[in-house]
Structure formats: C-alpha cells, structure tokens
Design a protein around this motif. Structure first.
Motif, mmCIF file in Angstrom:
data_model
loop_
_atom_site.group_PDB
_atom_site.id
_atom_site.type_symbol
_atom_site.label_atom_id
_atom_site.label_comp_id
_atom_site.label_asym_id
_atom_site.label_seq_id
_atom_site.Cartn_x
_atom_site.Cartn_y
_atom_site.Cartn_z
ATOM 1 N N MET A 48 0.814 -1.220 0.000
ATOM 2 C CA MET A 48 0.000 0.000 0.000
ATOM 3 C C MET A 48 0.847 1.270 0.000
ATOM 4 O O MET A 48 0.310 2.373 0.004
ATOM 5 C CB MET A 48 -0.924 0.040 1.221
ATOM 6 N N LEU A 50 2.664 2.277 2.469
ATOM 7 C CA LEU A 50 2.692 2.881 3.800
ATOM 8 C C LEU A 50 4.049 2.728 4.466
ATOM 9 O O LEU A 50 4.315 3.346 5.489
ATOM 10 C CB LEU A 50 1.604 2.248 4.685
ATOM 11 N N ALA A 70 1.876 7.293 -1.611
ATOM 12 C CA ALA A 70 1.002 6.304 -0.966
ATOM 13 C C ALA A 70 -0.474 6.528 -1.279
ATOM 14 O O ALA A 70 -1.227 5.580 -1.468
ATOM 15 C CB ALA A 70 1.231 6.341 0.549
ATOM 16 N N HIS A 71 -0.894 7.800 -1.361
ATOM 17 C CA HIS A 71 -2.331 8.021 -1.535
ATOM 18 C C HIS A 71 -2.819 7.707 -2.949
ATOM 19 O O HIS A 71 -4.012 7.743 -3.204
ATOM 20 C CB HIS A 71 -2.705 9.448 -1.115
ATOM 21 N N ALA A 74 -4.250 3.169 -3.845
ATOM 22 C CA ALA A 74 -5.625 2.651 -3.857
ATOM 23 C C ALA A 74 -6.263 2.900 -5.220
ATOM 24 O O ALA A 74 -6.914 2.012 -5.789
ATOM 25 C CB ALA A 74 -6.438 3.308 -2.752
ATOM 26 N N TYR A 80 -7.789 -2.393 0.432
ATOM 27 C CA TYR A 80 -7.046 -2.892 1.598
ATOM 28 C C TYR A 80 -7.980 -3.070 2.779
ATOM 29 O O TYR A 80 -8.689 -2.139 3.166
ATOM 30 C CB TYR A 80 -5.934 -1.892 1.924
ATOM 31 N N PRO A 82 -7.381 -3.926 6.445
ATOM 32 C CA PRO A 82 -6.232 -4.121 7.334
ATOM 33 C C PRO A 82 -6.575 -4.987 8.539
ATOM 34 O O PRO A 82 -7.741 -5.168 8.881
ATOM 35 C CB PRO A 82 -5.904 -2.696 7.767
ATOM 36 N N ARG A 86 -9.375 -1.154 11.486
ATOM 37 C CA ARG A 86 -8.952 0.237 11.308
ATOM 38 C C ARG A 86 -9.999 1.081 10.574
ATOM 39 O O ARG A 86 -9.699 1.772 9.600
ATOM 40 C CB ARG A 86 -7.629 0.310 10.541
ATOM 41 N N PHE A 88 -12.645 4.312 10.303
ATOM 42 C CA PHE A 88 -12.650 5.681 10.819
ATOM 43 C C PHE A 88 -13.737 5.710 11.892
ATOM 44 O O PHE A 88 -14.918 5.938 11.623
ATOM 45 C CB PHE A 88 -12.904 6.686 9.702
ATOM 46 N N VAL A 103 -12.174 7.443 -3.781
ATOM 47 C CA VAL A 103 -10.894 7.056 -4.369
ATOM 48 C C VAL A 103 -10.966 7.105 -5.895
ATOM 49 O O VAL A 103 -10.058 7.593 -6.562
ATOM 50 C CB VAL A 103 -10.478 5.655 -3.881
ATOM 51 N N ALA A 145 -13.380 -1.253 1.334
ATOM 52 C CA ALA A 145 -12.370 -1.599 0.335
ATOM 53 C C ALA A 145 -13.015 -1.901 -1.018
ATOM 54 O O ALA A 145 -12.450 -1.583 -2.063
ATOM 55 C CB ALA A 145 -11.555 -2.802 0.814
#
Ligand SMILES: Nc1ncnc2c1ncn2[C@@H]1O[C@H](COP(=O)(O)OP(=O)(O)O)[C@@H](O)[C@H]1O
Ligand SMILES: [Mg+2]
Lengths: 231, 309
Positions: A48, A50, A70-71, A74, A80, A82, A86, A88, A103, A145
């Motif tokens: 990813m 990161l 990184a952004h 996706a 992803y 995770p 994770r 929000f 995205v 995702a």
C-alpha cells in the motif's frame, strides 16, 4: 497481475522483509501463511506504500506502483482490509463508505452493488462505525475496500475474533470477488479457513519466502503445513 | 459601583478575551488534532495577523476606518494562512512531521517571524481604528419602591465594537464547525485525524490536508488578532500571551477536541477577565496555569476530552 518483486522493507532501521516475492493473478486467491511476526502485515503495508521500500518493486499490470505516492496506490486498483479493521471510528458507516467511493469518484451504483453484498450495513448507514458489532465492523471494512472498485484485494486476518456465521459471510464475499476476476491476497491464521478458499498458498518466515504451493496439494498432504508452521 | 454591576463589567471584558482566545485556541487545537504537531509558532501567526492588519489599515489611509479594517479582516488571515502553508511545505513536511523535530522547527519559525517583524515593522505598538465604537451604557437591576427596576449605574458600559467581536467569534466558530461536520474537506480532515495511514490507503492526499489544516489554524489565529487589534494595538512581541493561553485552553479542553477547546476558552477567558478586574492579571495567569497542572495530573484527557482507547 499484481507482482511483489524481491522487496525489502521495514520500520526505521529494523528490516522486516527480505527479498520477498509474490505474484497474484486476476481471479486467484493467494494465501499468505507464516507465524506471528513473520511479516505478513508488513507485506500488505509495503504494497500500500505505507512503508518505504529499500529494495525491489511492486507492479500492478506492469505499472510500478511502489513509485507512486502512498495516496495514489488505492486508485491504481487495490482495496485494503487491514488487520484490526482500522475503520474511521468516529465517522458513520455512510461516511466510511464515502471515503472509499471517493478514491475513484465512483457513483451511487458502486455503493449499491457493495450494499447488495452487505445488506446489514444498509440499515446502519447513519450509525458511527465504533458502535457496530465486531462482525459488522469487519463487513464495513470489507465494504469500504470494495467501494474502491479494486482489481486486487488485500485481506489481513479478516476473520480474527468473529463468530462462525460471520466468518462464513466474509468467506463468501471473498469467493464472489474472486469469481468476478478480482485477485485476492489473504492472510489467515486458521489453516482450515485457508484451505477452504485458497488457490495457492505462500509460506513466509522472517520476511523471506519459504515455498509457494498449490492449495490442492496441501489438501492432499498436510505435512508441508506442519513443517512450516509447526502445527 | 456595586458588586453586581462590577461583576457584569468584568464578565463582559472576560467574554471578549474568551471570544478571541477561542478562535486562537481552536486553530492550535485543529493543528494538533489532525497533524499531531505542537505548533509553538502559533502566537506569532496571531501577532502577524495584528501587524498585517495595521499595514492594511495604514495603506488604505484616510478612508473611513471601516474600509481598512474590513479589508484587513480578509487580507490578514489569507496572507498569514499562506505563510503557514509555505512553512508547512518547506519545513514541517521535510522533518516528516516527527513530533519532537516539529517542536524545534516551530520554535525556529517563531523566532524568524518575530525578528523579521521587528526588522520591518519595528518595536512600536501601533493602534488600528475600530470600524465603529459607540459607547453603550448598560442597565442593571435593583430593588426599588415598585419591586425590581432597571437603573443605569455610572461606569457600567461597553462598546458596540466589543459586542461585535463576541458576535464575530461566534459566527466564525460556527463556520469552523460547519466546515468540519458538513463539508467534504472536513470529512477528509477528520478521517486523517482518526487514522493517517488508513487515510493514505484510501486515497486521501494527507500532505495536502496537512498543509491546508496548518494554513487554516494560522488563519484563525490571525483573524482573532485582527479582531482584537483595535482594542489592544499591534506589537511584535504580542504573540506570547495568546500562545500560553491557547496551550492552557487546548490542554484543559482535551487535546484535539474542538468543542472542548471552545468550552475551555470560555472558562479561561471569563475567569481571566473577572480575576483580572477584581484582583490582578498576574493572579489570573497563575491560577490558569495551576489549573493546567491539576488537569494534567488528575485528568490528562482534559476536562471535556474523552479518554482514547
Ligand atoms: N510499527 C512497527 N514498528 C516496528 N516494528 C514492527 C512494527 N510492526 C511490526 N513490527 C515488527 O515487524 C515484524 C513483522 O510484523 P508483522 O508484519 O506485523 O507480522 P505478522 O503480521 O506476520 O504477524 C515483527 O517482528 C514485528 O515486531
Ligand atoms: Mg499481522
């Protein structure tokens, strides 16, 4: 084809992945097996973007995505899910999904398709993610995702701590996505869960490849698993 | 003056302090909440806002004072926000937003801004004329022959400008709330605050969000300063007090919590006003700092913050 080509990566000066390679074809489920701390989660973070790679490349259908910021990863087509979900946590179900949809600036028809796979989320759109049950949170993490309209999915221990009915629901979605031509990289602790869906299994240890075998061979002969995982 | 009217007067002064403090502290809190950056230069962005307000008003010259002031209200926060974005991209981004290194870096920014202001604007304190400033006598109640009745105690008054400062702060704070809760960019800011890595993994350009948040945070401080400069005058060292008080407010309110920050600003601003009037400004600062120490010991998540899991 999602190709992880001899990557080195780690945290600060602590190198974790050492020349690790994996290849995932469209419509294939590749399972990553290894003991705790072998570097499975680290592999996904590295894909990813990161974690900075200190060597090697990640390519998606020929495009070198390990050179993207990184952004942008996706948007290249990777969803992803995770470890530990994770979400929000303070945002609502709808807002979590909206972030996934943004995205690729996908329209409502994408959301509609995702909610058909997870009807329970539809009734909870205005609820904060942290107030969902564990199984619903995993559904949301998966749905978020899928909103990316991914060509490849990374799932990191998606069934951790879930009830059997939830585990089955998640398994079915993974199979549906595979049948739609999505390539899946799945990390899973439970060997029986792996064997019920995997096409191929890659064993890793200390951030290195051990061997990659067809799942059919494993189903016939468990000795490889015992050798690599000591179970 | 009797105690009652005197207390009302002190509370009004405190409310003006609270209004300006709330704006400044919300800027600091936003930056800490989203970026995890302790911005030691925040007070200098406040100071720059005041100094730029003087420049703008000075350049506009002889027109009605409202023209210069209103122009400053727009130009100063935008310019200061732009300077902050530049500082973010050229300095904070380069140290990878590392918590310790950003503290040192913002201390550096603090001195650069302060010394450049001293070299260009000079050491004088300069006033900006308020756009309007009518004295308003205020009534109070007392027991008379016919029961409760209003009277106008001598010395109990405020100005229309001070009331406008309170009103403007309320409007801007509602605007910040609306931005965070109701807009798409607010959603991206909150997602970044909640989980930076997942924000990246879901396509949010975190670095651009950071630059914007740092700019908005500094712009809020500058806006607060433009509002206060007709009451306080612009001076190159004026950034210290707002920085200290903002830190106090952000800690008491619960790090990164915007509603907590506003509540704490009202609490600290009002008590600062009241204690300053009845006792001394120094005592007010001593008590506020003592309160921070107590909060840090007994309730580290802040009076209004929630403990993070
Ligand atoms: N954030 C981190 N910082 C430093 N080391 C880490 C971090 N996360 C994981 N590690 C180390 O990296 C190694 C691989 O971890 P991980 O990829 O999480 O393993 P797995 O998912 O296979 O259980 C472990 O030795 C772990 O201690
Ligand atoms: Mg793991």
């Amino acid at each position: 084809m999602l190709e992880i080509d001899r990557i080195d990566a780690g945290y600060g000066r602590a190198q974790v992945l050492r020349g690790l390679s994996l290849r995932i074809s469209p419509g294939e489920i590749l399972c990553l097996l290894g003991r705790n701390g072998a570097g499975k989660t680290t592999t996904m973070k590295a894909i990813m973007g990161l974690l900075p790679l200190t060597g090697g490349q990640v390519r998606l259908d020929g495009q070198v995505i390990s050179e993207l910021p990184a952004h942008r990863v996706a948007g290249a087509g990777i969803g992803y899910i995770p470890q530990g979900r994770r979400l929000f946590s303070e945002l609502t179900v709808a807002q979590n999904l909206e972030i996934g949809l943004r995205v690729k600036n996908s329209g409502p028809e994408v959301l509609e398709g995702v909610l058909e796979l997870f009807p329970r989320l539809r009734e909870r759109m205005g609820q904060r993610a942290q107030t969902l049950s564990g199984g619903e949170q995993q559904m949301l993490a998966t749905a978020r995702a899928l909103c990316v309209e991914p060509r490849y999915l990374l799932l990191d221990e998606p069934t951790e701590g879930l009830q059997p009915s939830m585990i089955e629901a998640i398994r079915q979605v993974v199979v549906v996505m595979r049948d739609r031509g999505v390539g899946v990289l799945l990390v899973e602790q439970r060997v029986d869960a792996v064997l019920s869906v995997a096409d191929r299994v890659a064993f890793i240890e200390n951030g290195r490849n051990l061997e990659t075998v067809a799942a059919d061979d494993l189903r016939r002969d468990h000795s490889v698993i015992e050798r690599h995982l000591g179970v | 003056m009797d105690f009652g009217p005197y207390l009302l007067l002190a509370s009004l002064e405190g409310a003006v302090t609270a209004a300006v403090l709330a704006l400044t502290a919300v800027g600091l809190s936003l930056v800490f909440g989203v970026m995890r950056v302790v911005n030691v230069a925040h007070g200098e962005f406040f100071m720059l806002g005041a100094v730029l307000a003087w420049w703008v008003a000075h350049l506009v010259g002889d027109a009605h004072p409202a023209v210069g002031f209103l122009l400053a209200l727009v130009v100063a926060p935008l310019l200061v926000g732009g300077i902050a974005v530049l500082a973010d991209v050229t300095v904070l981004k380069r140290v990878n937003y590392d918590p310790e290194r950003t503290i040192v870096a913002t201390i550096g920014i603090l001195y650069i801004l302060q010394q450049v202001t001293l070299m260009t604007y000079g050491p004088d304190a300069r006033p900006v004329e308020p756009p309007f400033n009518t004295r308003l006598a205020l009534p109070f109640v007392e027991w008379g022959e016919n029961g409760l009745q209003l009277y106008w105690p001598w010395g109990l008054s405020t100005t229309s400008y001070k009331l406008a400062v309170i009103g403007a702060a309320v409007v801007v704070l509602l605007g910040v709330w609306g931005l965070m809760a109701r807009t798409r960019i607010g959603l991206l800011m909150r997602a970044t605050q909640l989980d930076r890595d997942m924000a990246l993994a879901f396509g949010i350009p975190v670095e651009r969000v950071y630059a914007m948040v740092f700019g908005i945070g500094a712009g809020l401080a500058a806006l607060a300063a433009v509002l206060i400069v007709p009451i306080q005058q612009a001076h190159y060292l004026m950034g210290g007090d707002p920085l200290l008080l903002s830190f106090i407010v952000v800690i008491i309110g619960g790090l990164g919590s915007l509603p907590g920050t506003v509540l704490a600003a009202v609490l600290i601003g009002l008590s600062d006003g009241i204690i300053s009037v009845f006792f001394s400004p120094t005592l007010a600062k001593i008590l506020a700092t003592l309160l921070v120490a107590l909060v840090l010991v007994f309730r580290p998540q802040g009076l209004f913050g929630v403990r993070r899991a």
